[in-house]
Scaffold this motif. Structure first.
Motif, PDB file in Angstrom:
ATOM      1  N   LEU A 180      36.630 -21.416  -1.292  1.00  0.00           N
ATOM      2  CA  LEU A 180      37.797 -22.208  -0.899  1.00  0.00           C
ATOM      3  C   LEU A 180      38.557 -21.598   0.276  1.00  0.00           C
ATOM      4  O   LEU A 180      39.777 -21.734   0.397  1.00  0.00           O
ATOM      5  N   GLN A 194      39.832 -29.377   2.211  1.00  0.00           N
ATOM      6  CA  GLN A 194      41.281 -29.504   2.083  1.00  0.00           C
ATOM      7  C   GLN A 194      41.709 -30.707   2.914  1.00  0.00           C
ATOM      8  O   GLN A 194      41.502 -30.734   4.121  1.00  0.00           O
ATOM      9  N   LYS A 196      43.043 -23.810  -6.864  1.00  0.00           N
ATOM     10  CA  LYS A 196      42.328 -22.720  -6.185  1.00  0.00           C
ATOM     11  C   LYS A 196      42.279 -21.468  -7.067  1.00  0.00           C
ATOM     12  O   LYS A 196      41.235 -20.821  -7.186  1.00  0.00           O
TER      13      LYS A 196
END
Length: 244
Positions: free
Chosen positions: A33, A64, A112
């Motif tokens: 991520l 994102q 996350k």
């Protein structure tokens, strides 16, 4: 890494709805991520905050989604005075649509954290949604069938009402700049353990919930949203039982 993937991602960017021309950016992420630096962008198409964005030749599955722009302020019944940014995390291997809203933004850092600690994307979304609900005095039963990335404020159901309520609670009594700051504080607080530990944030949520419900006129918020969709999109929508 798998074969390169081409994908069209569609959805709606809403606090209240972001205005046409606002920029939706898709930032490619690694499995950890982290941003790779590869970016796609598109402009919102209408006053409902609708977007379509083309992802081409990616070998990653997570993106994102970030929207930045002016939005419809549902408390004041007019466009915002300044821009804000909201985030959403999408898994393009399993999703072709995702919304960006106050709930997806709130849970972004928490998701996350959970995924870094070994949860799957779906598990992290579900757990963080329930945790957000609890911080706003919603029961687990209220939140268990809610997927933040699938909700929009015009849906006219219980999930839409929860989105509208949390959105209004966070905005009440704040300028848009203060609103952005409070979002950041909330997200940071939630991220580590899924709870709001800051007493000031907890008190603000409790006080604003009470004020909006009893003093501000929850029905006025519903009317503002209905009028906006009629005026800007010529759509008749119904915000049902917001007080419940």
């Amino acid at each position: 890494p798998s074969d390169p993937l081409n994908k069209n991602i569609s959805g709606f960017a809403q606090k209240g709805p972001f205005v046409p021309g606002s920029i939706l950016t898709a930032n490619e992420l690694t499995d950890a991520l982290e941003q790779t630096g590869k970016v796609y962008s598109a402009k919102l198409k209408n006053y409902e905050g609708e977007f379509d964005i083309q992802i081409k030749g990616t070998k990653e599955r997570y993106f994102q989604m970030m929207v930045e722009g002016f939005f419809f302020n549902e408390l004041q019944g007019k466009a915002s005075n300044s821009k804000i940014s909201l985030l959403s995390l999408v898994d393009i291997k399993t999703q072709s649509s995702i919304n960006v809203n106050i709930l997806t933004h709130r849970q972004y850092d928490r998701v996350k954290k959970l995924m870094t600690n070994g949860k799957t994307y779906k598990q992290a979304i579900k757990q963080s949604t329930i945790e957000i609900g609890k911080s706003f005095y919603f029961k687990e039963d209220d939140m268990k069938n809610l997927e933040p990335g699938k909700v929009k404020i015009s849906d006219g159901d219980k999930n839409a009402n929860i989105l509208i309520a949390i959105s209004a609670i966070m905005l009440y009594g704040r300028t848009e700049a203060e609103f952005s700051e409070s979002l950041s504080k909330y997200s940071n607080d939630l991220a580590d353990n899924g709870q709001i530990d800051n007493d000031n944030i907890k008190k603000e949520i409790a006080d604003n919930s009470y004020t909006i419900h009893y003093n501000h006129g929850i029905h006025q918020i519903a009317m503002n949203i209905e009028n906006y969709y009629k005026d800007k999109m010529n759509k008749d929508i119904k915000i049902n039982d917001l007080a419940n």
